[in-house]
Design a protein around this motif. Structure first.
Motif, PDB file in Angstrom:
ATOM      1  N   CYS A  24     -16.816  -3.856   4.987  1.00  0.00           N
ATOM      2  CA  CYS A  24     -17.332  -4.717   4.018  1.00  0.00           C
ATOM      3  C   CYS A  24     -17.662  -5.530   3.614  1.00  0.00           C
ATOM      4  O   CYS A  24     -18.529  -6.145   3.588  1.00  0.00           O
ATOM      5  N   CYS A  34     -13.619   1.852   0.847  1.00  0.00           N
ATOM      6  CA  CYS A  34     -15.513   1.459   1.231  1.00  0.00           C
ATOM      7  C   CYS A  34     -15.882   1.721   0.658  1.00  0.00           C
ATOM      8  O   CYS A  34     -17.393   1.117  -0.011  1.00  0.00           O
ATOM      9  N   CYS A  92     -11.678  -5.350   4.549  1.00  0.00           N
ATOM     10  CA  CYS A  92     -12.139  -4.442   5.048  1.00  0.00           C
ATOM     11  C   CYS A  92     -13.514  -5.823   5.874  1.00  0.00           C
ATOM     12  O   CYS A  92     -14.014  -6.228   4.940  1.00  0.00           O
ATOM     13  N   HIS A 141     -10.254  -6.137  -1.664  1.00  0.00           N
ATOM     14  CA  HIS A 141     -10.540  -4.871  -0.845  1.00  0.00           C
ATOM     15  C   HIS A 141     -11.583  -5.309   0.427  1.00  0.00           C
ATOM     16  O   HIS A 141     -11.413  -5.406   1.844  1.00  0.00           O
TER      17      HIS A 141
HETATM   18 ZN   LIG Z   1     -14.419  -1.468   3.296  1.00  0.00          ZN
END
Ligand SMILES: [Zn+2]
Length: 167
Positions: A35, A3, A32, A28
């Protein structure tokens, strides 16, 4: 990518989301939620900024500015004492107070010496008007320096006199 490293490339992502260099960050963000949410909030902010339009400039702005410029150019340039005074009035940094007090003391000494020398040398009646004007100017400078010294002292004394010792 974690992150922390992902969030460092948020500016790049906002400016150019499709850039190949941001592929790992995009991967990512896809996995996630935290994020993705943060990037979405940045995108919303940037979208809001895009919708903002600068207000229209007044049609008389250029004329007004030109008049102000001419006024400033026509105004007499301030002397060095005037400039120092302006700096003193606008300056609030307490760390310069001792140095300023020293400069003011030097000015006082120089000004006081000037009165003595000028009255001594200009005792001859060759140019009585300019000598008088000169002395008045020096006295005015001394008065200004004294006022500034008083101001400096007044600014410093409340901290010492404000709290009367009770013990
Ligand atoms: Zn993240």
């Amino acid at each position: 990518m974690n992150c922390k490293t992902c969030q460092t490339v948020f500016p790049d992502l906002l400016l150019d989301p499709a850039a190949p260099a941001n592929a790992s960050a995009r991967a990512h963000i896809a996995t996630c939620a935290a994020c993705a949410q943060e990037l979405a909030s940045y995108e919303a902010t940037f979208a809001l900024l895009d919708s903002w339009h600068a207000p229209e400039v007044s049609p008389y702005f250029d004329q007004k500015l030109a008049v102000r410029l001419r006024e400033e150019q026509a105004a007499p340039t301030p002397g060095w004492l005037e400039r120092i005074k302006t700096r003193l009035l606008l300056n609030t940094g307490r760390q310069f107070r001792p140095a300023l007090a020293g400069v003011m003391a030097l000015l006082l000494i120089a000004g006081g010496g000037g009165v003595g020398i000028s009255t001594f040398h200009r005792a001859t009646p060759a140019s009585p008007v300019s000598a008088t004007v000169n002395d008045l100017q020096i006295l005015d400078k001394n008065e200004q320096a004294l006022q500034q010294m008083d101001q400096l002292l007044q600014d410093d004394t409340p901290a010492e006199d404000g709290g009367t010792p009770q013990s």
